[in-house]
Motif scaffolding. Structure first.
Motif, PDB file in Angstrom:
ATOM      1  N   ALA A   1       0.828  -1.205   0.000  1.00 52.14           N
ATOM      2  CA  ALA A   1       0.000   0.000   0.000  1.00 52.14           C
ATOM      3  C   ALA A   1       0.862   1.256   0.000  1.00 52.14           C
ATOM      4  O   ALA A   1       0.569   2.224  -0.709  1.00 52.14           O
ATOM      5  CB  ALA A   1      -0.928  -0.001   1.216  1.00 52.14           C
ATOM      6  N   VAL A   2       1.933   1.264   0.776  1.00 53.11           N
ATOM      7  CA  VAL A   2       2.837   2.418   0.802  1.00 53.11           C
ATOM      8  C   VAL A   2       3.407   2.665  -0.583  1.00 53.11           C
ATOM      9  O   VAL A   2       3.520   3.809  -1.044  1.00 53.11           O
ATOM     10  CB  VAL A   2       3.960   2.212   1.837  1.00 53.11           C
ATOM     11  CG1 VAL A   2       5.000   3.322   1.739  1.00 53.11           C
ATOM     12  CG2 VAL A   2       3.380   2.176   3.247  1.00 53.11           C
ATOM     13  N   SER A   3       3.759   1.595  -1.284  1.00 55.43           N
ATOM     14  CA  SER A   3       4.281   1.731  -2.644  1.00 55.43           C
ATOM     15  C   SER A   3       3.199   2.240  -3.594  1.00 55.43           C
ATOM     16  O   SER A   3       3.440   3.147  -4.394  1.00 55.43           O
ATOM     17  CB  SER A   3       4.812   0.387  -3.131  1.00 55.43           C
ATOM     18  OG  SER A   3       5.243   0.477  -4.470  1.00 55.43           O
ATOM     19  N   ARG A   4       2.006   1.665  -3.525  1.00 55.48           N
ATOM     20  CA  ARG A   4       0.929   2.041  -4.428  1.00 55.48           C
ATOM     21  C   ARG A   4       0.554   3.511  -4.257  1.00 55.48           C
ATOM     22  O   ARG A   4       0.217   4.194  -5.236  1.00 55.48           O
ATOM     23  CB  ARG A   4      -0.290   1.151  -4.172  1.00 55.48           C
ATOM     24  CG  ARG A   4      -1.412   1.352  -5.166  1.00 55.48           C
ATOM     25  CD  ARG A   4      -2.632   0.504  -4.842  1.00 55.48           C
ATOM     26  NE  ARG A   4      -2.357  -0.922  -4.865  1.00 55.48           N
ATOM     27  CZ  ARG A   4      -3.299  -1.853  -4.693  1.00 55.48           C
ATOM     28  NH1 ARG A   4      -4.555  -1.488  -4.460  1.00 55.48           N
ATOM     29  NH2 ARG A   4      -2.975  -3.139  -4.722  1.00 55.48           N
ATOM     30  N   LEU A   5       0.632   4.010  -3.030  1.00 55.82           N
ATOM     31  CA  LEU A   5       0.279   5.397  -2.744  1.00 55.82           C
ATOM     32  C   LEU A   5       1.464   6.353  -2.917  1.00 55.82           C
ATOM     33  O   LEU A   5       1.339   7.544  -2.692  1.00 55.82           O
ATOM     34  CB  LEU A   5      -0.265   5.505  -1.317  1.00 55.82           C
ATOM     35  CG  LEU A   5      -1.568   4.742  -1.063  1.00 55.82           C
ATOM     36  CD1 LEU A   5      -1.852   4.647   0.430  1.00 55.82           C
ATOM     37  CD2 LEU A   5      -2.738   5.395  -1.794  1.00 55.82           C
ATOM     38  N   VAL A   6       2.605   5.830  -3.325  1.00 51.73           N
ATOM     39  CA  VAL A   6       3.841   6.595  -3.517  1.00 51.73           C
ATOM     40  C   VAL A   6       4.202   7.344  -2.238  1.00 51.73           C
ATOM     41  O   VAL A   6       4.620   8.491  -2.256  1.00 51.73           O
ATOM     42  CB  VAL A   6       3.750   7.567  -4.712  1.00 51.73           C
ATOM     43  CG1 VAL A   6       5.154   7.879  -5.228  1.00 51.73           C
ATOM     44  CG2 VAL A   6       2.900   7.008  -5.847  1.00 51.73           C
ATOM     45  N   GLY A   7       4.035   6.652  -1.117  1.00 52.00           N
ATOM     46  CA  GLY A   7       4.408   7.217   0.173  1.00 52.00           C
ATOM     47  C   GLY A   7       3.229   7.747   0.956  1.00 52.00           C
ATOM     48  O   GLY A   7       2.161   8.040   0.409  1.00 52.00           O
ATOM     49  N   LEU A   8       3.433   7.875   2.258  1.00 51.05           N
ATOM     50  CA  LEU A   8       2.430   8.410   3.171  1.00 51.05           C
ATOM     51  C   LEU A   8       3.019   9.607   3.899  1.00 51.05           C
ATOM     52  O   LEU A   8       4.129   9.522   4.435  1.00 51.05           O
ATOM     53  CB  LEU A   8       2.025   7.352   4.213  1.00 51.05           C
ATOM     54  CG  LEU A   8       1.556   5.998   3.704  1.00 51.05           C
ATOM     55  CD1 LEU A   8       1.417   5.032   4.873  1.00 51.05           C
ATOM     56  CD2 LEU A   8       0.238   6.140   2.960  1.00 51.05           C
ATOM     57  N   GLN A   9       2.276  10.704   3.934  1.00 52.94           N
ATOM     58  CA  GLN A   9       2.767  11.854   4.692  1.00 52.94           C
ATOM     59  C   GLN A   9       2.935  11.435   6.147  1.00 52.94           C
ATOM     60  O   GLN A   9       2.047  10.828   6.743  1.00 52.94           O
ATOM     61  CB  GLN A   9       1.798  13.028   4.583  1.00 52.94           C
ATOM     62  CG  GLN A   9       2.182  14.202   5.455  1.00 52.94           C
ATOM     63  CD  GLN A   9       2.465  15.464   4.675  1.00 52.94           C
ATOM     64  OE1 GLN A   9       2.615  15.433   3.464  1.00 52.94           O
ATOM     65  NE2 GLN A   9       2.542  16.572   5.368  1.00 52.94           N
ATOM     66  N   ALA A  10       4.085  11.744   6.728  1.00 51.20           N
ATOM     67  CA  ALA A  10       4.408  11.271   8.069  1.00 51.20           C
ATOM     68  C   ALA A  10       4.989  12.384   8.918  1.00 51.20           C
ATOM     69  O   ALA A  10       5.939  12.184   9.671  1.00 51.20           O
ATOM     70  CB  ALA A  10       5.385  10.093   7.982  1.00 51.20           C
ATOM     71  N   GLN A  11       4.417  13.568   8.784  1.00 49.67           N
ATOM     72  CA  GLN A  11       4.903  14.710   9.544  1.00 49.67           C
ATOM     73  C   GLN A  11       4.836  14.421  11.042  1.00 49.67           C
ATOM     74  O   GLN A  11       5.684  14.849  11.807  1.00 49.67           O
ATOM     75  CB  GLN A  11       4.060  15.941   9.200  1.00 49.67           C
ATOM     76  CG  GLN A  11       4.687  17.257   9.585  1.00 49.67           C
ATOM     77  CD  GLN A  11       4.037  18.400   8.825  1.00 49.67           C
ATOM     78  OE1 GLN A  11       3.626  18.253   7.691  1.00 49.67           O
ATOM     79  NE2 GLN A  11       3.937  19.543   9.474  1.00 49.67           N
TER      80      GLN A  11
END
Length: 371
Positions: A36-46
Motif C-alpha cells: 500500500a505504501v508503494s501504491r500510494l507513492v508514500g504516506l505523509q508522516a509529519q
C-alpha cells in the motif's frame, strides 16, 4: 492528436470517485502495508501516528503491527522527500524517488545563503555523511558538530543544509507503533544497506515513471496538481512526452487532466462510505485544485493556523473533523447535518477505528472538537 476542445469533461463527483478508487477509499484493499505504501507513492508522516491511520482507512485487514514490523525490518523508512516534508516510503522509493526531487531541496538551501556565507557545502555534506554514518545522530548533535567548524554560520541554515543536501532517514524506534524514540538520523544508504542500494540501481526510477505512478494514485490530474504533490516544478515536459500513452480529459473549468487509460474511473454515483483520515493525509494535499475532495465553501475548515485536523469524509467529500479522546472514545464535529442512515454509517466506521486502532470499544459522540 485530438483537438484540445474535444477532450471529455469530468465533473467534480467523477473526479472524486476516481481519486477515491485509486486511494483505496471506496473499498478497502486486501494488501499488506508495504504494498500500500508503494501504491500510494508514500504516506505523509509529519507526525508519527498518521501513517497508521491512513492505512487503517484503506486496508481490509490492517493492524498497526504490520506497518511497525515493516519499519523495523527496514522495508519502509521515514525521510524528507515530497514537499520537503517527512514521508513514509518503501526502501526502493527512499533510494530512487529522493534524487528526483533533489533540485527542489537544493533550492531550499539556497534560501539560507546569507547565513551560510563561507560554508563549503560540499565539505559540509561530506562531514555530515561521515558523522551520521558513524552512528545515528540527533539534529542537535549534527548542528553542534557543524558549528564547531563554522561557528559564525546560521544554525538553522546549517540544519537545513544537512537535511536537504543528504537523504537522511529517521531510524527506529522512531515511528514504530507503541514505541517512542528521539529523532536520530543516518543516511538512507547506511540504513538500508548495500543490497538495497544495488537493487535500486538495477531498477532506477525516472521522472516519467513517477508521473505514471502519481496518476495511478491521484489521477486524473493536471500538471500543476502533480507539481503541488511533489513540491517541484517543470514537469510539463514529462507529461508531454507521455501524452500519447495517456487518456486526456478536462475539468469543469477547462483545465487539462491526464490519466492512465486503464485506471478506474467509477460512475459518479458509486457509493462512498465514510472514512476517518488523520491530519496531513495526502488525499487532501496532493492537488492544486482540491475541490474534488474539499467543497469550496469548506476550504480552510480542516486547519487551525498551521495545524491540520483529522478529517471525516462523508459521501467522498470533507464533511467534518474528529478527535480521539484521552479517556477513550471519539468525538466527531460535522460541518452540516446529515441523514440518520449516513450518521449510523459514520458511527459504525468510528467504532471500527476505535476497535482497530485503540483496542477499546469507546463511544462515538457528536460535538465540537475546537475550543
Amino acid at each position: 492528436m485530438a483537438s484540445r476542445t474535444t477532450h471529455p469533461v469530468l465533473g467534480t463527483r467523477a473526479l472524486n470517485r476516481a481519486t477515491l478508487a485509486r486511494q483505496m477509499l471506496l473499498e478497502r484493499a486486501p494488501v499488506e502495508a508495504g504494498e500500500a505504501v508503494s501504491r500510494l507513492v508514500g504516506l505523509q508522516a509529519q507526525n508519527v501516528r498518521p501513517p497508521y491511520f491512513q492505512l487503517h482507512a484503506r486496508l481490509a485487514s490492517f493492524r498497526p503491527a504490520g506497518l511497525a514490523a515493516a519499519m523495523e525490518a527496514r522495508e519502509v523508512v521515514r525521510m524528507v522527500t515530497l514537499r520537503s516534508t517527512i514521508h513514509t516510503h518503501t526502501a526502493h522509493d527512499a533510494l530512487t524517488l529522493r534524487p528526483l526531487v533533489q533540485a527542489a531541496r537544493d533550492r531550499e538551501v539556497a534560501q539560507f545563503r546569507k547565513g551560510l556565507g563561507g560554508v563549503d557545502l560540499e565539505r559540509l555534506t561530506r562531514r555530515v555523511r561521515d558523522y551520521v554514518e558513524d552512528e545515528p545522530r540527533t539534529m542537535a548533535e549534527i548542528r553542534a558538530e557543524l558549528l564547531r567548524e563554522w561557528p559564525g554560520a546560521d544554525p538553522l541554515g546549517l540544519s537545513v543544509a544537512a537535511t536537504r543536501r543528504l537523504a537522511l532517514v529517521q531510524v527506529t524506534p522512531r515511528g514504530v507503533w507503541g514505541r517512542s524514540g528521539q529523532v536520530r538520523l543516518t543516511t538512507v544508504e547506511r540504513w538500508l544497506g548495500a543490497e538495497a542500494v544495488s537493487a535500486a540501481q538495477e531498477r532506477p526510477q525516472g521522472v516519467d515513471d513517477l508521473v505514471l505512478r502519481y496518476l495511478g494514485a491521484f489521477g486524473p490530474a493536471s500538471v500543476k496538481d502533480m507539481q503541488v504533490w511533489a513540491g517541484t516544478t517543470r514537469l510539463r515536459e514529462a507529461f508531454e512526452r507521455l501524452r500519447p500513452e495517456l487518456a486526456v480529459f478536462r475539468d469543469p473549468e477547462g483545465v487539462e487532466l491526464f490519466d492512465l487509460p486503464g485506471a478506474p474511473r467509477p460512475d459518479e454515483d458509486t457509493p462512498a462510505p465514510p472514512r476517518f483520515l488523520p491530519e496531513f493525509d495526502n488525499l487532501l494535499l496532493s492537488h492544486a485544485d482540491r475541490s474534488r475532495v474539499v467543497p469550496p465553501r469548506l476550504k480552510g475548515r480542516s486547519w487551525s493556523g498551521n495545524q491540520a485536523h483529522c478529517t471525516l469524509l462523508v459521501d467522498g467529500f470533507l464533511a467534518g473533523l474528529w478527535r480521539l479522546q484521552d479517556g477513550g472514545g471519539l468525538t466527531v464535529e460535522l460541518f452540516d447535518t446529515i441523514g440518520a442512515a449516513q450518521k449510523d454509517r459514520v458511527v459504525a466506521e468510528g467504532e471500527r477505528l476505535l476497535a482497530g486502532m485503540t483496542e477499546r470499544n469507546g463511544a462515538v459522540r457528536f460535538g465540537s472538537i475546537r475550543g
